[in-house]
Design an enzyme around this catalytic site. Sequence first.
Site, mmCIF file in Angstrom:
data_model
loop_
_atom_site.group_PDB
_atom_site.id
_atom_site.type_symbol
_atom_site.label_atom_id
_atom_site.label_comp_id
_atom_site.label_asym_id
_atom_site.label_seq_id
_atom_site.Cartn_x
_atom_site.Cartn_y
_atom_site.Cartn_z
ATOM 1 N N HIS A 279 0.875 -1.237 -0.180
ATOM 2 C CA HIS A 279 -0.209 0.023 -0.044
ATOM 3 C C HIS A 279 0.942 1.425 0.085
ATOM 4 C CE1 HIS A 279 -2.933 3.008 1.407
ATOM 5 N NE2 HIS A 279 -3.836 2.007 1.184
ATOM 6 N N GLU A 292 -6.535 5.233 1.277
ATOM 7 C CA GLU A 292 -6.511 5.861 -0.254
ATOM 8 C C GLU A 292 -7.455 6.659 -0.305
ATOM 9 O OE1 GLU A 292 -5.900 2.450 -2.757
ATOM 10 O OE2 GLU A 292 -7.176 3.034 -4.276
ATOM 11 N N ARG A 295 -6.686 10.182 -0.703
ATOM 12 C CA ARG A 295 -6.477 10.789 -2.245
ATOM 13 C C ARG A 295 -7.702 10.797 -2.979
ATOM 14 N NH1 ARG A 295 -3.145 6.335 -3.969
ATOM 15 N NH2 ARG A 295 -3.120 5.566 -1.686
ATOM 16 N N ARG A 316 -2.098 0.702 -7.098
ATOM 17 C CA ARG A 316 -1.162 0.797 -5.990
ATOM 18 C C ARG A 316 0.273 0.291 -6.147
ATOM 19 N NH1 ARG A 316 -5.073 -1.960 -1.641
ATOM 20 N NH2 ARG A 316 -6.262 0.055 -1.103
ATOM 21 N N HIS A 418 0.775 -4.789 2.136
ATOM 22 C CA HIS A 418 -0.541 -4.749 2.741
ATOM 23 C C HIS A 418 -1.693 -5.868 1.952
ATOM 24 C CE1 HIS A 418 -4.060 -2.352 3.162
ATOM 25 N NE2 HIS A 418 -4.423 -2.598 1.994
ATOM 26 N N HIS A 419 -1.249 -6.510 1.312
ATOM 27 C CA HIS A 419 -2.296 -7.563 0.783
ATOM 28 C C HIS A 419 -1.666 -8.686 -0.002
ATOM 29 C CE1 HIS A 419 -6.639 -8.867 -0.081
ATOM 30 N NE2 HIS A 419 -6.183 -9.536 -1.288
ATOM 31 N N ARG A 458 -4.498 -6.238 -6.419
ATOM 32 C CA ARG A 458 -5.667 -5.802 -6.055
ATOM 33 C C ARG A 458 -6.174 -4.391 -6.077
ATOM 34 N NH1 ARG A 458 -8.450 -4.486 -1.684
ATOM 35 N NH2 ARG A 458 -6.670 -4.424 0.018
HETATM 36 P P1 FAD Z 1 -9.083 -11.429 8.080
HETATM 37 O O1 FAD Z 1 -10.085 -10.273 8.243
HETATM 38 O O2 FAD Z 1 -7.943 -11.201 8.205
HETATM 39 O O3 FAD Z 1 -9.571 -12.460 9.052
HETATM 40 C C1 FAD Z 1 -9.129 -13.777 9.324
HETATM 41 C C2 FAD Z 1 -9.296 -14.224 10.832
HETATM 42 O O4 FAD Z 1 -8.472 -15.510 10.835
HETATM 43 C C3 FAD Z 1 -8.386 -13.499 11.720
HETATM 44 O O5 FAD Z 1 -9.234 -13.046 12.683
HETATM 45 C C4 FAD Z 1 -7.123 -14.429 12.258
HETATM 46 O O6 FAD Z 1 -6.805 -14.096 13.525
HETATM 47 C C5 FAD Z 1 -7.937 -15.708 11.978
HETATM 48 N N1 FAD Z 1 -7.192 -16.810 12.006
HETATM 49 C C6 FAD Z 1 -5.653 -16.926 11.115
HETATM 50 N N2 FAD Z 1 -5.254 -18.022 11.471
HETATM 51 C C7 FAD Z 1 -6.228 -18.794 12.290
HETATM 52 C C8 FAD Z 1 -5.906 -20.168 13.149
HETATM 53 N N3 FAD Z 1 -4.901 -20.844 12.756
HETATM 54 N N4 FAD Z 1 -6.924 -20.555 13.699
HETATM 55 C C9 FAD Z 1 -8.121 -19.613 13.920
HETATM 56 N N5 FAD Z 1 -8.156 -18.279 13.372
HETATM 57 C C10 FAD Z 1 -7.187 -17.908 12.639
HETATM 58 N N6 FAD Z 1 -10.105 -3.990 1.699
HETATM 59 C C11 FAD Z 1 -11.134 -3.233 1.054
HETATM 60 O O7 FAD Z 1 -11.800 -3.852 0.198
HETATM 61 N N7 FAD Z 1 -11.205 -2.095 1.412
HETATM 62 C C12 FAD Z 1 -10.647 -1.285 2.615
HETATM 63 O O8 FAD Z 1 -10.873 -0.151 2.924
HETATM 64 C C13 FAD Z 1 -9.501 -2.058 3.156
HETATM 65 N N8 FAD Z 1 -8.726 -1.443 4.076
HETATM 66 C C14 FAD Z 1 -7.702 -2.057 4.627
HETATM 67 C C15 FAD Z 1 -6.918 -1.469 5.754
HETATM 68 C C16 FAD Z 1 -5.986 -2.184 6.417
HETATM 69 C C17 FAD Z 1 -5.070 -1.488 7.395
HETATM 70 C C18 FAD Z 1 -5.538 -3.626 5.938
HETATM 71 C C19 FAD Z 1 -4.642 -4.351 6.714
HETATM 72 C C20 FAD Z 1 -6.541 -3.992 4.858
HETATM 73 C C21 FAD Z 1 -7.432 -3.408 4.255
HETATM 74 N N9 FAD Z 1 -8.271 -3.967 3.182
HETATM 75 C C22 FAD Z 1 -9.283 -3.365 2.651
HETATM 76 C C23 FAD Z 1 -7.888 -5.472 2.952
HETATM 77 C C24 FAD Z 1 -9.103 -6.334 3.574
HETATM 78 O O9 FAD Z 1 -9.360 -5.730 4.670
HETATM 79 C C25 FAD Z 1 -8.749 -7.623 3.790
HETATM 80 O O10 FAD Z 1 -8.213 -8.331 2.660
HETATM 81 C C26 FAD Z 1 -9.790 -8.555 4.379
HETATM 82 O O11 FAD Z 1 -10.405 -7.841 5.503
HETATM 83 C C27 FAD Z 1 -9.444 -9.923 4.722
HETATM 84 O O12 FAD Z 1 -10.672 -10.389 5.239
HETATM 85 P P2 FAD Z 1 -10.577 -12.060 5.749
HETATM 86 O O13 FAD Z 1 -11.897 -12.506 6.587
HETATM 87 O O14 FAD Z 1 -10.130 -12.875 4.553
HETATM 88 O O15 FAD Z 1 -9.236 -12.126 6.976
HETATM 89 O O1 MEZ Z 2 -8.749 -1.823 -0.143
HETATM 90 C C1 MEZ Z 2 -7.984 -1.454 0.589
HETATM 91 O O2 MEZ Z 2 -6.966 -1.968 0.944
HETATM 92 C C2 MEZ Z 2 -8.114 0.013 1.065
HETATM 93 C C3 MEZ Z 2 -9.311 0.968 0.062
HETATM 94 C C4 MEZ Z 2 -7.404 0.435 1.669
HETATM 95 C C5 MEZ Z 2 -7.418 2.245 2.230
HETATM 96 O O3 MEZ Z 2 -6.718 2.738 1.564
HETATM 97 O O4 MEZ Z 2 -8.325 2.441 2.575
#
Ligand code: FAD
Ligand code: MEZ
Length: 483
Positions: A279, A292, A295, A316, A418-419, A458
């Site tokens: 990011h 983002e 911006r 990105r 970031h991703h 992404r």
């Molecule tokens: P997560 O939300 O990470 O959840 C996975 C869960 O699994 C976690 O709670 C973890 O602790 C748990 N876990 C892992 N291993 C184990 C295990 N062995 N046993 C049990 N539990 C476990 N995307 C967008 O589209 N828009 C945005 O605005 C955006 N902003 C972002 C800002 C930040 C700072 C970050 C880091 C990412 C952002 N993203 C955004 C990306 C997006 O948030 C993530 O890609 C998405 O939320 C991932 O969701 P998930 O459910 O796959 O994983």
């Molecule tokens: O998709 C993302 O990771 C995102 C929009 C993050 C952010 O800049 O807010």
Amino acid sequence: MDRRIMAVLGVILAIGLVVLIPRFAKRPPEPREAPAQEVVETDVVVIGAGGAGLAAAVSAAEGGAEVIVLEKMPAVGGNTLRATGGMNAAGTPFQEALGISDSPEIHYEDTMTGGRNRNNPDLVRVLTQQAPAAVSWLTELGADMSGVGRLGGATNPRAHRPASGEAVGPEIVKVLQAAANEAGVQILLETKAKRLLVNDDGRVYGVIAEKEDGDIQINARAVVLATGGFGANQEMVTEFVPELEGFATTNHPGATGDGITMAREVGAKLIDMDQIQTHPTVVPERGIMITEAVRGNGAILVNRAGERFVNELETRDVVSAAVLEQEGGSAFLLFDQQVRESLAAIEKYVSMGLVTEADSLEGLADDLKIPADALTETVERYNSFVEAGKDEDFGREDLPVALTQAPFYAIEITPAVHHTMGGVAIDTEARVLNEDGKPIPGLYAAGEVTGGVHGANRLGGNALADIIVFGRIAGKSAVEGIE
Ligand code: FAD
Ligand code: MEZ
């Protein structure tokens, strides 16, 4: 033979039998670990309580299944809780109300182009066609998704978030957690899944997890992996992309790729593991991402010479590379009072002390130790582009506001991991595929643990669309696949 010799030979033979027989006898295999202290039965077990896992759990419960969710951290949310800028969906009533004309087809094209066409087109079709329904579903659950903003690589504003411009992730996690509780989903915190259980027919039938007081075995008729990506696992990141050594991460500490490791152990195919996104706007040393959306709402980027150097709303990969080319490998995000007022998320950055503020551009330049003349000239030139509706220097298409209203603000930024776009291969039903491209019976996956949706890069806002769309599909498929 002498009796004494006979006796000695007898003793030697007896010792030999005692030593050798156990070595050659067919023994049961060594247990890999002590048996779990607790064994539990359920219909569906979901591993990970981020957005994908909670969406899958709610969807499976809506389908009538008894559901247990395992979460290794002390609280739910994962990276989803950190999400800020918005969730992409095209053709929603919220866009229509704001006069924005958009469609899933344009969203599809943007996603494929942004992913450098490395994405799996079938998965992208599902993502873009079902994203509007995913926004409606969250809205029905009580989330405010009525604000719409623009993010990099998007032809139209389509990032949905609360109308105030507050971070979208907490809003989504709040309603999903409430819906899971309402549906009777059991969430076990501080319970870390460590191994999937597979029977002789190759069907995944459960998971072994560790808790503070010992192991637990959960036997289930379907398992959903929703453990997120590996952006906080430095070792794994640099195994696949050595050039990222030393980069900070925006990810929560639990993003360590556990699901990818567990799936690989049962024969899942992994794809695009070397596609890792940085990011571009993260505060150096602190790892705090500046959304983002700043911006998107009008901020520009300037270097230490006080000059713009890139279309701020490029994808990105492009913006990150451009920042790294600047002196010191960092740059400044610059905006005015109008931009600040347009996005509540900025208040958090101010309260954390990340923002330099000055009453004039000259004062800001002095504080940043960059040439005041150059900075003033850059902002005046940019403002003239806003007025003319055309960015002659970098071709930025969306020019929302001229930066004219004091105070002026700046935040130093640099790229950070970031991703992770790669992960477990799935089909459009969220079934996990093996090396031959066949579904592994009983195993489903959704969210950042999977690969293929985002290709080589992404688009901002597409991860939340991914986790809700495919999280819901995984929950539904898990119920349908129950034998
Ligand atoms: P997560 O939300 O990470 O959840 C996975 C869960 O699994 C976690 O709670 C973890 O602790 C748990 N876990 C892992 N291993 C184990 C295990 N062995 N046993 C049990 N539990 C476990 N995307 C967008 O589209 N828009 C945005 O605005 C955006 N902003 C972002 C800002 C930040 C700072 C970050 C880091 C990412 C952002 N993203 C955004 C990306 C997006 O948030 C993530 O890609 C998405 O939320 C991932 O969701 P998930 O459910 O796959 O994983
Ligand atoms: O998709 C993302 O990771 C995102 C929009 C993050 C952010 O800049 O807010």
